[in-house]
Design a protein around this motif. Structure first.
Motif, PDB file in Angstrom:
ATOM      1  N   MET A  74      -3.558   0.551  -3.406  1.00  0.00           N
ATOM      2  CA  MET A  74      -3.414  -0.806  -2.890  1.00  0.00           C
ATOM      3  C   MET A  74      -3.228  -1.771  -4.056  1.00  0.00           C
ATOM      4  O   MET A  74      -3.139  -1.348  -5.203  1.00  0.00           O
ATOM      5  N   ASP A 127     -15.166   1.777  -0.278  1.00  0.00           N
ATOM      6  CA  ASP A 127     -14.270   1.499  -1.401  1.00  0.00           C
ATOM      7  C   ASP A 127     -13.005   0.738  -0.981  1.00  0.00           C
ATOM      8  O   ASP A 127     -12.484  -0.066  -1.749  1.00  0.00           O
ATOM      9  N   MET A 128     -12.501   1.035   0.210  1.00  0.00           N
ATOM     10  CA  MET A 128     -11.235   0.441   0.673  1.00  0.00           C
ATOM     11  C   MET A 128     -11.366   0.025   2.143  1.00  0.00           C
ATOM     12  O   MET A 128     -10.702   0.601   3.014  1.00  0.00           O
ATOM     13  N   ILE A 132       0.849  -1.185   0.000  1.00  0.00           N
ATOM     14  CA  ILE A 132       0.000   0.000   0.000  1.00  0.00           C
ATOM     15  C   ILE A 132       0.889   1.241   0.000  1.00  0.00           C
ATOM     16  O   ILE A 132       1.972   1.239   0.585  1.00  0.00           O
ATOM     17  N   LEU A 143      -8.428  -0.482   4.648  1.00  0.00           N
ATOM     18  CA  LEU A 143      -7.556   0.651   4.915  1.00  0.00           C
ATOM     19  C   LEU A 143      -7.356   0.863   6.419  1.00  0.00           C
ATOM     20  O   LEU A 143      -6.251   1.163   6.864  1.00  0.00           O
ATOM     21  N   ASP A 151      -3.493  -1.286  -8.050  1.00  0.00           N
ATOM     22  CA  ASP A 151      -3.586   0.126  -8.434  1.00  0.00           C
ATOM     23  C   ASP A 151      -2.326   0.602  -9.148  1.00  0.00           C
ATOM     24  O   ASP A 151      -1.211   0.177  -8.810  1.00  0.00           O
TER      25      ASP A 151
END
Length: 186
Positions: free
Chosen positions: A71, A155-156, A53, A159, A74
């Motif tokens: 992450m 979305d994440m 990340i 995290l 990406d």
């Protein structure tokens, strides 16, 4: 995450075009806290996160302001450096020991000029990244911090366990105290 999957998730292209991209990709590893990109430097490389990340940030006065998390799968690049070959304005730091698929910018540029499928793939990548940037800008202007936090967690979701609350608060444009209040209410 496999590079083939990343390539085809961006824009499906024929097998021979995928092979050309795979031929110029190199797997590289860096430790936690390594700066993959530095502000005021030119780096024309494109990376995709295989494992790990990252965060993109800029320094303002005595604080760092995070404006992007990346992450697995990406892309990671400095758009200003990659497209315009100008000094970037951001630092990109690894928040975990990480592995990347690295593409040399010049080799990728040569493929864009040789292969229409790869050129369209690169265009699609740029369009996707532009749309994400636009979404972040609009959210920052028109959504509350609680809404932005909710979106980020949707979305994440992982995290929270992988990134410090200080970085998340910075990304949301709020203090850690405000982030704690938001988290308590949700």
């Amino acid at each position: 995450m496999l590079l083939n999957d990343i390539i085809n998730r961006i824009h499906p292209i024929p097998g021979p075009a995928v092979e050309k991209l795979l031929d110029i990709a190199e797997v590289v590893s860096f430790p936690k806290y390594h700066l993959l990109f530095r502000a005021d430097k030119i780096d024309h490389n494109l990376y995709f996160i295989k494992k790990g990340i990252v965060r993109a940030f800029t320094e303002k006065e005595d604080t760092s302001i995070t404006f992007f998390f990346g992450m697995e799968g990406d892309p990671v690049l400095s758009m200003k450096s990659y497209v315009s070959r100008e000094k970037s304005y951001e630092d990109i730091e690894l928040l975990e020991d990480s592995e990347f698929y690295q593409f040399d910018g010049a080799a990728l540029e040569a493929l864009y000029n040789q292969d229409l499928y790869i050129a369209n793939w690169g265009r699609k990548l740029a369009e996707i990244e532009l749309a994400k940037t636009e979404e972040r800008l609009i959210a920052r202007q028109f959504r509350t911090a609680a809404e932005r936090y909710s979106d980020l967690m949707q979305d994440m979701p992982e995290l929270l366990r992988r990134v410090s609350l200080g970085h998340i608060a910075s990304y949301l444009g709020i203090t850690q105290v405000s982030l704690s209040r938001i988290r308590t209410k949700q």
